[in-house]
Design a protein around this motif. Structure first.
Motif, PDB file in Angstrom:
ATOM      1  N   ILE B 217     101.024  37.188  25.793  1.00  0.00           N
ATOM      2  CA  ILE B 217     101.641  38.464  26.136  1.00  0.00           C
ATOM      3  C   ILE B 217     101.738  38.554  27.649  1.00  0.00           C
ATOM      4  CG2 ILE B 217     101.291  40.968  26.104  1.00  0.00           C
ATOM      5  CD1 ILE B 217      99.818  40.563  23.452  1.00  0.00           C
ATOM      6  N   LYS B 218     102.931  38.954  28.109  1.00  0.00           N
ATOM      7  CA  LYS B 218     103.132  39.035  29.557  1.00  0.00           C
ATOM      8  C   LYS B 218     102.997  40.482  30.009  1.00  0.00           C
ATOM      9  CE  LYS B 218     106.819  36.075  29.062  1.00  0.00           C
ATOM     10  NZ  LYS B 218     108.101  35.647  29.206  1.00  0.00           N
ATOM     11  N   ILE B 219     101.826  40.833  30.472  1.00  0.00           N
ATOM     12  CA  ILE B 219     101.681  42.190  31.012  1.00  0.00           C
ATOM     13  C   ILE B 219     102.165  42.184  32.460  1.00  0.00           C
ATOM     14  CG2 ILE B 219      99.795  42.837  29.491  1.00  0.00           C
ATOM     15  CD1 ILE B 219      97.876  42.247  31.785  1.00  0.00           C
ATOM     16  N   TYR B 220     102.276  43.372  33.044  1.00  0.00           N
ATOM     17  CA  TYR B 220     102.804  43.487  34.398  1.00  0.00           C
ATOM     18  C   TYR B 220     101.945  42.690  35.369  1.00  0.00           C
ATOM     19  CZ  TYR B 220     103.920  45.461  38.941  1.00  0.00           C
ATOM     20  OH  TYR B 220     104.244  45.609  40.260  1.00  0.00           O
ATOM     21  N   GLU B 221     102.642  41.879  36.174  1.00  0.00           N
ATOM     22  CA  GLU B 221     101.925  41.038  37.132  1.00  0.00           C
ATOM     23  C   GLU B 221     102.098  41.568  38.531  1.00  0.00           C
ATOM     24  OE1 GLU B 221     102.375  36.627  35.532  1.00  0.00           O
ATOM     25  OE2 GLU B 221     102.571  36.810  37.716  1.00  0.00           O
ATOM     26  N   PHE B 222     101.031  41.643  39.239  1.00  0.00           N
ATOM     27  CA  PHE B 222     101.122  42.115  40.616  1.00  0.00           C
ATOM     28  C   PHE B 222     101.737  41.026  41.483  1.00  0.00           C
ATOM     29  CE2 PHE B 222      98.831  45.991  40.058  1.00  0.00           C
ATOM     30  CZ  PHE B 222      98.142  45.770  38.897  1.00  0.00           C
ATOM     31  N   PRO B 223     102.689  41.382  42.334  1.00  0.00           N
ATOM     32  CA  PRO B 223     103.377  40.343  43.100  1.00  0.00           C
ATOM     33  C   PRO B 223     102.489  39.781  44.188  1.00  0.00           C
ATOM     34  CG  PRO B 223     104.126  42.498  43.782  1.00  0.00           C
ATOM     35  CD  PRO B 223     103.197  42.723  42.632  1.00  0.00           C
ATOM     36  N   GLU B 224     102.728  38.530  44.513  1.00  0.00           N
ATOM     37  CA  GLU B 224     101.997  37.877  45.591  1.00  0.00           C
ATOM     38  C   GLU B 224     102.522  38.409  46.917  1.00  0.00           C
ATOM     39  OE1 GLU B 224      99.797  35.547  43.218  1.00  0.00           O
ATOM     40  OE2 GLU B 224     100.073  34.643  45.188  1.00  0.00           O
ATOM     41  N   THR B 225     101.659  38.579  47.863  1.00  0.00           N
ATOM     42  CA  THR B 225     102.144  38.958  49.195  1.00  0.00           C
ATOM     43  C   THR B 225     101.592  37.990  50.209  1.00  0.00           C
ATOM     44  OG1 THR B 225     100.244  40.391  49.501  1.00  0.00           O
ATOM     45  CG2 THR B 225     102.248  41.428  48.694  1.00  0.00           C
ATOM     46  N   ASP B 226     102.231  38.004  51.386  1.00  0.00           N
ATOM     47  CA  ASP B 226     101.718  37.143  52.456  1.00  0.00           C
ATOM     48  C   ASP B 226     100.541  37.782  53.151  1.00  0.00           C
ATOM     49  OD1 ASP B 226     105.158  36.497  53.169  1.00  0.00           O
ATOM     50  OD2 ASP B 226     103.737  35.305  51.989  1.00  0.00           O
ATOM     51  N   ASP B 227     100.479  39.128  52.983  1.00  0.00           N
ATOM     52  CA  ASP B 227      99.430  39.860  53.698  1.00  0.00           C
ATOM     53  C   ASP B 227      98.060  39.574  53.072  1.00  0.00           C
ATOM     54  OD1 ASP B 227      97.764  42.441  54.144  1.00  0.00           O
ATOM     55  OD2 ASP B 227      99.393  42.551  55.608  1.00  0.00           O
ATOM     56  N   GLU B 228      97.112  39.134  53.882  1.00  0.00           N
ATOM     57  CA  GLU B 228      95.784  38.770  53.370  1.00  0.00           C
ATOM     58  C   GLU B 228      95.052  39.960  52.777  1.00  0.00           C
ATOM     59  OE1 GLU B 228      95.095  35.325  52.539  1.00  0.00           O
ATOM     60  OE2 GLU B 228      93.280  36.547  52.639  1.00  0.00           O
ATOM     61  N   GLU B 229      95.131  41.078  53.498  1.00  0.00           N
ATOM     62  CA  GLU B 229      94.471  42.309  53.040  1.00  0.00           C
ATOM     63  C   GLU B 229      94.959  42.697  51.668  1.00  0.00           C
ATOM     64  OE1 GLU B 229      91.735  42.804  55.659  1.00  0.00           O
ATOM     65  OE2 GLU B 229      92.168  44.500  54.347  1.00  0.00           O
ATOM     66  N   GLU B 230      96.313  42.706  51.574  1.00  0.00           N
ATOM     67  CA  GLU B 230      96.908  43.114  50.311  1.00  0.00           C
ATOM     68  C   GLU B 230      96.517  42.165  49.194  1.00  0.00           C
ATOM     69  OE1 GLU B 230     100.905  44.970  52.163  1.00  0.00           O
ATOM     70  OE2 GLU B 230     101.096  44.088  50.170  1.00  0.00           O
ATOM     71  N   MET B 231      96.512  40.884  49.473  1.00  0.00           N
ATOM     72  CA  MET B 231      96.168  39.901  48.439  1.00  0.00           C
ATOM     73  C   MET B 231      94.745  40.118  47.950  1.00  0.00           C
ATOM     74  SD  MET B 231      98.390  38.208  47.168  1.00  0.00           S
ATOM     75  CE  MET B 231      97.517  37.031  46.168  1.00  0.00           C
ATOM     76  N   LYS B 232      93.853  40.473  48.888  1.00  0.00           N
ATOM     77  CA  LYS B 232      92.464  40.728  48.476  1.00  0.00           C
ATOM     78  C   LYS B 232      92.415  41.863  47.484  1.00  0.00           C
ATOM     79  CE  LYS B 232      90.071  40.191  52.558  1.00  0.00           C
ATOM     80  NZ  LYS B 232      89.072  40.655  53.521  1.00  0.00           N
ATOM     81  N   MET B 233      93.199  42.912  47.795  1.00  0.00           N
ATOM     82  CA  MET B 233      93.209  44.083  46.927  1.00  0.00           C
ATOM     83  C   MET B 233      93.782  43.715  45.563  1.00  0.00           C
ATOM     84  SD  MET B 233      95.109  47.690  47.561  1.00  0.00           S
ATOM     85  CE  MET B 233      96.662  47.091  46.957  1.00  0.00           C
ATOM     86  N   VAL B 234      94.870  42.937  45.594  1.00  0.00           N
ATOM     87  CA  VAL B 234      95.507  42.539  44.341  1.00  0.00           C
ATOM     88  C   VAL B 234      94.538  41.748  43.477  1.00  0.00           C
ATOM     89  CG1 VAL B 234      97.277  41.042  43.371  1.00  0.00           C
ATOM     90  CG2 VAL B 234      97.878  42.602  45.192  1.00  0.00           C
ATOM     91  N   ARG B 235      93.799  40.847  44.116  1.00  0.00           N
ATOM     92  CA  ARG B 235      92.858  40.033  43.346  1.00  0.00           C
ATOM     93  C   ARG B 235      91.767  40.889  42.736  1.00  0.00           C
ATOM     94  NH1 ARG B 235      91.939  36.209  47.645  1.00  0.00           N
ATOM     95  NH2 ARG B 235      94.098  35.636  47.936  1.00  0.00           N
TER      96      ARG B 235
END
Lengths: 420, 435
Positions: B217-235
């Protein structure tokens, strides 16, 4: 279950609700902006003006860059458009800038068709976008948009009025692209002449019904500045990439024996106004107008040309599927009809030729019938003659035989006589 | 660019322009573009359509009210669980909310009756139909000749409420998500998370994610960003999926602060306390950081899928269009154009062939005609010759006969003469003898 339940929830009434605290969707514009910045922006400028009027220099000055430009010759056979794309970056904003130059504009003796390549180029960009939009599998969000967002029309600084070529060209372009007219090489006109010139130009544009781009005044944040700038059109600009020291500053300017014309001095020329309006304030609006107005107009005309309609004769709206299906049916029917026609044509041709050949056969037949009859006739005659001859010969023979028998009996008599 | 070139524009199509990198040597001003975009977007206002799906009693209405800090659902406008239906309905309500100068037209779509029947087979069908009909509306609006501002009512996010059983997903949950994951962004939520301890919750989440992966099942995926801060939050968010939420309409005082929460004898479960539940994460993600992305994914992925499937069906009328994937890169009209060209070529060939056959037949016929003419001519000549021969023969015979006749007659005459002479001599002799 209240009876009003269904009603309340299935109508389109929009309720205004107040929030009990900070929800956070006021960050939506920031989210949108951040997305656009990541994607990068794209802007396409078309410069229309005679050779040598200063188009390339102005572009270099506007964007503070040395774009490559070979000087164009005056001997082009016709007008052709030369697009060049550059990647620029200012702070964190990436801009894909395309500058389209009209080479050879105004150089020919007969300039009747000069506007055509320009119109064709603009239409081609619209067409490319339309084709992408109509594809079954499309990717509009990473499509490189080449549609022209602004046409800078360079007016020669004669000080008198617009040339007829200018009027004709602008009239042909005004429904297809945003036009900002600018007076080029404005350092050759004095202030008073310039004032008169601007008024003359604007009145000529109005009286000829040419629609130029109006800076938008519907947004309170910028309506004031835009309204005041609208009154300064057309902008009288001077371009220069050379730097001159004035006072203790180094500015871009043109050095004359009688003084220094400073590009960024607002009392010397309108360059700063142009830069403000074109780039800093209204760039996004130009892109929007191109997409929402000019492109839609092109698209509407093109689709109508292809036979698409929004409603059928009974004013019932078509769904897209119906439209496509109807088109397809028509199309297939058309093909079938053509095939039938061709077959029919061949059937007719065959029939005709058959008839011809039959006719020929008959003629031949008749001819030989006639010859045969003649021949029969001749034969009969010959037969007659033969019979005649035969009869004659028979008669002769009988005569001969008769004579012979007679002569046979006679010599006997003679002998008898002799013997006595 | 030789002088022999006529007025042809050198414009290249898309993708043909090589961009050169250039450095600015001073102020230009397009760094202000983002502000221009900001200004215009605020002026336009925003829209968002959120769908909530789940069995009744899972706290959906309460959560929506908590999320948007407003009484979307109230006694006058009851939530889906209070509008018990015999069959699953899909209903929408639109509300206008304003914050910080930003206008948002929020459409909440709920599904009263979902999963509440005894037999829930196909209870997802009305949902699918609703989503498709919104796509259809947008497609038609987009395809009109006269396009005006197109209102976007496509469903941009679906919050799916999972009952906090603590075990795993129910078959209905799996069925629903499998059928809708390619039509809408699905964000699965564990409802009423305050009925589980953190450890139970952790276990439950793991189980659910495992099952989601198993069923692809493909639930909504958070997009990858170049921003390190944002990526930390996404993870961080990804680690806590699916989000376990608690909603509340009541404000309680805790340690001097007024918070939203649920009062129990043993304490207060605070909605906005990150240690109590993931509500804050959901709110931040859904509204404050990823709302735009949800819209973009709906537009660029789910809608485009729908559109290309719809148009491909129209173009090929059911013919298997997997044969030539390349054909999907054209528009149906371009496809028709190509077919038309193919047909013209085919017709030309057919015409040529028919011409050839025709010519050949005509040639044959003419040849035959010529042959028979020649034959007849020959025979005629033959007969003529015959006749002439006969004529000649006759002539010869006649001549011969004449000659014969003439000579015989001449002979006869001589004989006659002789006879005459002889008889005269006899006469003479006779006379002599007498004497």
């Amino acid at each position: 279950m209240a009876a009003t339940d269904v009603d309340v929830f299935s109508n389109e009434e929009k309720r205004n609700l107040s929030l009990g605290g900070h929800v956070g969707f006021d960050s939506l514009p920031d989210q949108l902006v951040s997305k656009s910045v990541t994607q990068g922006f794209c802007f396409n400028i078309l410069c229309v003006g005679e050779t040598g009027i200063g188009k390339s220099t102005l572009m270099n000055t506007l964007f503070n860059t040395m774009f490559e430009n070979e000087e164009a010759s005056h001997y082009q056979n016709g007008v052709y458009l030369r697009p060049r794309t550059y990647d620029l970056q200012e702070s964190n904003v990436h801009l894909k800038l395309t500058i389209v130059d009209t080479v050879g504009f105004g150089d020919q003796i007969n300039k009747e068709d000069s506007y055509k390549p320009i119109v064709d180029y603009i239409d081609t960009q619209f067409e490319n976008y339309l084709q992408e939009e109509l594809k079954i599998k499309r990717s509009l969000f990473n499509y490189h948009d080449t549609r022209i967002h602004i046409c800078l029309y360079f007016i020669a600084p004669t000080g008198h009025s617009l040339k007829s070529l200018d009027l004709v060209t602008m009239k042909k372009l005004d429904s297809k692209v945003n036009i900002i007219p600018i007076i080029a090489k404005a350092d050759t006109i004095s202030k008073s002449e310039l004032h008169k010139f601007k008024i003359k130009i604007m009145s000529e544009l109005v009286s000829n019904g040419v629609q130029i781009y109006q800076f938008p005044t519907d947004d309170e944040a910028v309506s004031e500045i835009n309204a005041s700038m609208n009154a300064h059109l057309p902008f009288a600009v001077v371009g220069s990439v050379e730097e001159v020291k004035v006072g203790n500053k180094t500015v871009r300017a043109r050095q004359y024996p009688w003084g220094v014309v400073q590009v960024e001095n607002e009392s010397h020329c309108d360059f700063v106004k142009l830069r403000e309006m074109l780039i800093r304030v209204n760039m996004e609006d130009l892109r929007e107008q191109t997409h929402a107005r000019h492109y839609e107009l092109y698209r509407r005309c093109k689709l109508e040309e292809m036979g698409f309609k929004d409603t059928d004769p009974d004013s019932q709206p078509f769904s897209l599927q119906e439209t496509y299906e109807a088109k397809r049916k028509e199309f297939l029917g058309d093909l079938q009809r053509k095939e039938e026609e061709m077959r029919q044509m061949f059937v007719n041709k065959v029939k005709e030729t058959e008839a011809e050949l039959k006719e020929k056969e008959r003629e031949l037949h008749d001819k030989f019938e006639q010859l045969k009859r003649m021949h029969q006739e001749e034969k009969r005659k010959v037969e007659e003659k033969r019979r005649d001859l035969e009869e004659e010969m028979n008669a002769f023979n009988r005569k001969k035989v008769a004579a012979e028998t007679l002569s046979l009996s006679q010599p006997l008599k003679k002998d008898k006589d002799k013997k006595k | 660019m030789s002088s022999g070139e006529t007025s042809a524009s050198e414009a290249d199509g898309n993708g043909g322009m090589m961009a050169q990198q250039k450095n600015l040597e001073g102020y230009v001003g397009f760094a202000n573009l983002p502000n221009q975009v900001y200004r215009k977007s605020v002026k336009r206002g925003f829209e968002f359509t959120l769908m909530v799906v789940g069995e009744s009693g899972l706290g959906k209405s309460t959560l929506i009210n908590s999320l948007f800090l407003t009484d979307l659902y109230s006694p006058e406008y009851p939530g889906p669980s209070h509008r018990i239906k015999k069959t699953v309905q899909v209903e929408q309500s639109k509300v206008l909310v304003k914050e910080g100068g930003v206008h948002l037209l929020l459409t909440i779509v709920d599904t009263p009756g979902f999963g509440d029947a005894v037999d829930n087979s196909n209870c997802w069908q009305p949902v699918i139909d609703y989503i498709d009909s919104k796509f259809e509306d947008y497609l038609n609006a987009e395809s009109r000749v006269n396009r005006r501002l197109m209102p976007d009512s496509r469903v941009q996010c679906c919050l799916y409420f999972i009952a906090p059983s603590g075990h795993g997903l129910k078959p209905l949950d799996i069925e629903f998500m499998k059928r809708l994951h390619e039509k809408v962004n699905i964000i699965p939520l564990i409802a009423k998370a305050d009925t589980m301890t953190p450890e139970e919750c952790q276990q439950f989440k793991k189980q659910i994610m495992k099952e989601i992966q198993e069923h692809k099942i493909k639930i909504y995926e958070f997009p990858e960003t170049d921003d390190e801060e944002e990526m930390k939050m996404v993870r961080k968010i990804k680690d806590r999926l699916p989000l376990a939420v608690v909603g509340s309409n009541t404000i309680i005082e805790v340690n001097g602060k007024r918070v939203r929460g649920r009062q129990y004898p043993w304490g207060v479960a605070e909605v906005e306390n990150g240690e109590h539940c993931d509500f804050t994460i959901l709110r931040n993600m859904l509204i404050r950081t990823h709302m735009q992305d949800l819209k973009d994914v709906t537009n660029n992925v789910h809608y485009e899928n729908y559109r290309s499937r719809k148009l491909a069906a129209v173009t090929y009328n059911g013919v298997d269009n997997n044969k030539n994937k390349g054909q999907l890169t054209k528009s149906p009209l371009a496809q028709m154009e190509e077919e038309r060209r193919d047909h013209v070529a085919k017709m030309k060939k057919m015409e040529q062939e028919m011409e050839q056959v025709f010519e050949m037949k005509v040639k044959e016929k003419l040849q035959k005609l010529r042959d028979s003419e020649a034959e007849l001519q020959r025979r005629h000549e033959q007969m003529k010759k015959n006749l002439e021969a006969q004529h000649k023969e006759l002539e010869d015979k006649r001549r011969q006969h004449e000659e014969e006749k003439a000579s015989w007659e001449a002979q006869q005459r001589i004989l006659e003469q002789q006879k005459l002479d002889a008889s005269r001599t006899l006469e003479k002799n006779k006379k002599k003898k007498i004497f």
